[in-house]
Design an enzyme around this catalytic site. Structure first.
Site, short mmCIF file in Angstrom:
data_model
loop_
_atom_site.label_atom_id
_atom_site.label_comp_id
_atom_site.label_asym_id
_atom_site.label_seq_id
_atom_site.Cartn_x
_atom_site.Cartn_y
_atom_site.Cartn_z
N LYS A 33 19.88 13.90 -15.37
CA LYS A 33 19.76 13.48 -13.98
C LYS A 33 20.65 14.33 -13.04
O LYS A 33 20.19 14.83 -12.02
CB LYS A 33 20.12 12.00 -13.86
CG LYS A 33 20.19 11.47 -12.45
CD LYS A 33 20.36 9.97 -12.44
CE LYS A 33 21.66 9.54 -13.07
NZ LYS A 33 22.85 9.96 -12.28
N THR A 34 21.92 14.47 -13.42
CA THR A 34 22.85 15.22 -12.58
C THR A 34 22.45 16.69 -12.49
O THR A 34 22.55 17.32 -11.44
CB THR A 34 24.29 15.09 -13.12
OG1 THR A 34 24.62 13.70 -13.22
CG2 THR A 34 25.29 15.76 -12.20
N ASP A 216 21.72 9.53 -5.43
CA ASP A 216 21.87 9.32 -6.87
C ASP A 216 21.89 7.83 -7.17
O ASP A 216 22.29 7.02 -6.33
CB ASP A 216 23.19 9.98 -7.31
CG ASP A 216 23.32 10.08 -8.82
OD1 ASP A 216 22.31 9.89 -9.53
OD2 ASP A 216 24.43 10.36 -9.29
N GLU A 217 21.47 7.45 -8.37
CA GLU A 217 21.51 6.05 -8.84
C GLU A 217 20.87 5.10 -7.81
O GLU A 217 21.44 4.08 -7.43
CB GLU A 217 22.96 5.62 -9.12
CG GLU A 217 23.71 6.50 -10.09
CD GLU A 217 23.27 6.34 -11.54
OE1 GLU A 217 22.24 5.69 -11.79
OE2 GLU A 217 23.96 6.86 -12.43
N GLN A 247 18.16 0.78 -15.64
CA GLN A 247 19.61 0.76 -15.66
C GLN A 247 20.20 0.05 -14.44
O GLN A 247 21.36 0.27 -14.08
CB GLN A 247 20.16 2.19 -15.76
CG GLN A 247 19.79 2.88 -17.07
CD GLN A 247 20.43 4.26 -17.18
OE1 GLN A 247 21.63 4.39 -17.33
NE2 GLN A 247 19.59 5.29 -17.10
N ARG A 599 24.61 4.58 -24.30
CA ARG A 599 25.87 5.31 -24.15
C ARG A 599 26.17 6.11 -25.42
O ARG A 599 26.97 7.04 -25.41
CB ARG A 599 27.06 4.36 -23.90
CG ARG A 599 27.03 3.50 -22.64
CD ARG A 599 26.67 4.26 -21.41
NE ARG A 599 25.23 4.20 -21.16
CZ ARG A 599 24.57 5.01 -20.37
NH1 ARG A 599 25.20 5.99 -19.77
NH2 ARG A 599 23.27 4.89 -20.18
#
Length: 654
Positions: A33-34, A216-217, A247, A599
């Site tokens: 994503k980043t 983002d997010e 998420q 994670r």
């Protein structure tokens, strides 16, 4: 150009290359994503778009700094970058320029959670609202929710009794904040939105400044954050939202999953791209997460996949109670260390902070070093808060909350009655209020104390522009004899070891302050206080530390570890008991489980207990339904061993 597309897959390249119009990227965990976000920024600039026209917003300072570093690597020829920051830092930047439109001074203070509670209690006392009957923290939470919903005191008209109490306190609280030229954390966003709605010309100015907005997010946005983005992007509609509905785990912080689910309704012309390839986890870990989340009804369907190896089966271990659970975890860490893992490769996740106690005790017994994310915050410790309150006051001498903290620290014989009289004085600021009060006071020990205190505050205020931040802090410590004050506290309470800890914290504060010493005087102090106010717990995680990390699952989002333990996977604990009869909350618990599992990179170990002593009572527990929702063929289930012999009476005594 080739460098920008290097190491991107086809879907990421597709997302990066869309320049104009709204774009929604559904990005699964570990899908880059980043990387996608930062490469898009670089691509926009490579196409001739000025960096100053781009705004990138995220949720944590850590994510913002990572984004900034990655963009810098891609744009070696660029002398400056786009604005990249959190919602709160971006709004703070706007308010420092525009807040005078709402009747505040641009030198406003930002109140932290402890300051807010102090102010709520003061307002409740003024209104004669009994704090024993009405919990101040609950009232503050209700006010925060109202702000997030963009409900201001003037347009809040409740009907039930408790809500009317909240309304009265809310009105008084907001009035006191404004009187002190102070803002709380929520105000940073809601007042920005208020300015934009009341002053269309100001909104248009920022719409023209930032023609390209990246968020983002996006699944974590609350109503006020969503509204902010909607307003800023309304003119050009070049909004790039990236996130994962699966998420969305922060409903308790007012995150609204509907914002990402309804993106296409808000922007009918939008393009939607799915990033489903996972680069982080093994096939088995990904299969467990995929199976669990597929049980949710409210979601954007997606199919995660990976080219990584199948990996170890997921280890499910039942233990007798939380003590044997902690012992199992430490035994397992021993095994992992012997097999070649490093101690910092391991993290232990849990649903609630209360679960950490038994695990900490086991780690201490074994001599394993560990760090806890989400413990007592450094900047909320007494000695640090005292010094920060002096700094805040000399920047904003109308800050009554900071004044209340320092008027008798160190002890100088000024009592609460005198403080109340000073705070009630009609004066431009509190230093002048002391002067007004002294005119009516006869010469006495207390008046001499007030004169000395006034001189101290005046002296500190004058020095703030003469020195850098570190020098100002050192001067505060010296001028107030603060070290002697701490020694006095230690002797009085016979806690000498605590004195050393407190002085170490003061030294650490001076270490942090050096970062701002290149800024002269008031500018350095303001920047320092701003960054502290915007700091999140996860920002303080030291990734290079040779320690096991302990944290709640909520704190783990955005992080990854080679080995993850999830402790307490039991009905009533995870999923939480309150979600049992609430389908919406159960879906959030399932998303939380999805986050916890993803994670892990290599190994996932899940524990649950037959009995657990929590919140003062012993409970008999069933394994979590989430274990049953995983594909059973990828699990290595280890039941209670024959060594776990016990009698019911022993359990009850325990």
């Amino acid at each position: 150009m080739e460098e920008i597309f290097k190491n991107l897959n086809e879907k990421q390249i597709e997302a990066v290359k869309i320049i104009d119009g709204p774009v929604l990227v559904i990005s699964g965990p570990g899908s880059g994503k980043t990387r996608c976000l930062t490469h898009r920024i670089a691509y926009l600039i490579s196409q001739g778009i000025k960096p100053s026209k781009i705004l990138a917003i995220t949720f944590t300072n850590k994510a913002s700094n990572e984004m900034r570093d990655r963009v810098q690597q891609l744009l070696t020829s660029e002398s400056f970058q786009p604005i990249m920051g959190t919602f709160h830092s971006v709004c703070l930047r706007i308010l420092r320029r525009e807040i005078s439109l709402l009747g505040y001074k641009t030198s406003f203070s930002i109140f932290d959670s402890n300051d807010q509670i102090s102010l709520i209690k003061k307002v409740m006392a003024d209104l004669e609202v009994d704090p024993k009957r009405y919990n101040p923290r609950l009232i503050l939470n209700k006010i925060s929710k109202l702000k997030s919903d963009l409900t201001f005191p003037e347009n809040y008209s409740p009907t039930d009794f408790f809500a009317k109490i909240v309304s009265r306190v809310y009105t008084g609280y907001q009035a006191e904040l404004k009187k002190m030229n102070g803002l709380d954390f929520d105000d940073l966003i809601v007042l920005t939105v208020k300015i934009f709605k009341q002053h269309p010309d100001v909104l248009e100015k920022y719409q023209n400044i930032w023609k390209y907005i990246l968020v983002d997010e996006y699944q974590d946005t609350s109503h006020d954050q969503y509204t902010l983005i909607k307003l800023l992007s309304a003119k050009h509609k070049n909004v790039f939202a990236i996130g994962d509905d699966a998420q969305s785990i922060y409903a308790f912080r007012d995150a609204d999953i509907r914002n990402i689910l309804n993106f296409q309704k808000d922007y009918p012309e939008s393009k939607v791209i799915f990033l489903e390839q996972n680069y982080r986890s093994t096939k088995n870990i990904l299969a467990a997460a995929q199976n669990i989340i597929s049980n949710n009804q409210t979601q954007v369907p997606k199919e995660l996949w990976t080219e990584n190896m199948k990996g170890e089966k997921i280890h499910i271990k039942e233990t007798l109670n939380e003590r044997t659970e902690a012992e199992f975890i430490t035994d397992k860490i021993d095994e992992l260390l012997e097999s070649g893992y490093k101690i910092q490769d391991c993290t232990i996740l849990y649903r609630t902070h209360a679960q950490s106690r038994a695990i900490e005790e086991a780690l201490i017994t074994r001599g394993f070093p560990y760090q806890i994310v989400g413990g007592i915050r450094f900047y909320e410790r007494k000695e640090v808060k005292d010094i920060l309150s002096y700094l805040r006051f000399i920047i904003n001498p109308t800050d009554l909350v900071s004044f209340e903290r320092i008027y008798n620290v160190p002890t100088r014989g000024i009592g609460e009655t005198t403080f109340n009289k000073i705070s009630a004085m009609d004066a431009p600021d509190l230093i002048q209020a002391i002067g007004v009060m002294l005119k009516d006071k006869k010469d006495s020990k207390q008046s001499r104390s007030l004169i000395e205190f006034k001189n101290l505050l005046t002296d500190l205020s004058e020095r703030k522009n003469d020195k850098n931040l570190t020098s100002v802090i050192k001067y505060i410590i010296k001028r107030t004899n603060y070290e002697e004050y701490l020694k006095g506290l230690a002797i009085k309470k016979e806690i000498y070891a605590n004195m050393d800890d407190r002085m170490e914290n003061i030294k650490e504060l001076l270490t942090v302050s050096k970062k701002y010493d290149m800024l002269k005087g008031e500018e350095g102090i303001e920047k320092f206080l701003e960054e502290i106010a915007l700091l999140q717990d996860s920002d303080k995680l030291k990734e290079s530390a040779n320690k096991i990390t302990l944290m709640t699952i909520h704190s783990s989002k955005g992080l990854e570890f080679p080995v993850v333990f999830i402790a307490g996977m039991e009905e009533g604990l995870f999923p939480h008991s309150r979600a049992t009869l609430a389908p919406f909350e159960m879906e959030e618990e399932r998303r939380l489980c999805y986050v916890a599992i993803t994670r892990a990179k290599d190994r996932l170990i899940i524990t649950h207990t037959k009995y657990r002593n929590i919140f003062g009572s012993t409970q008999a527990n069933l394994p979590s339904r989430f274990i049953a929702e995983m594909p059973q063929e990828i699990l290595r289930i280890q039941p209670l061993s024959t060594n776990d012999q016990y009698y019911e009476d022993d359990i009850i005594e325990y």
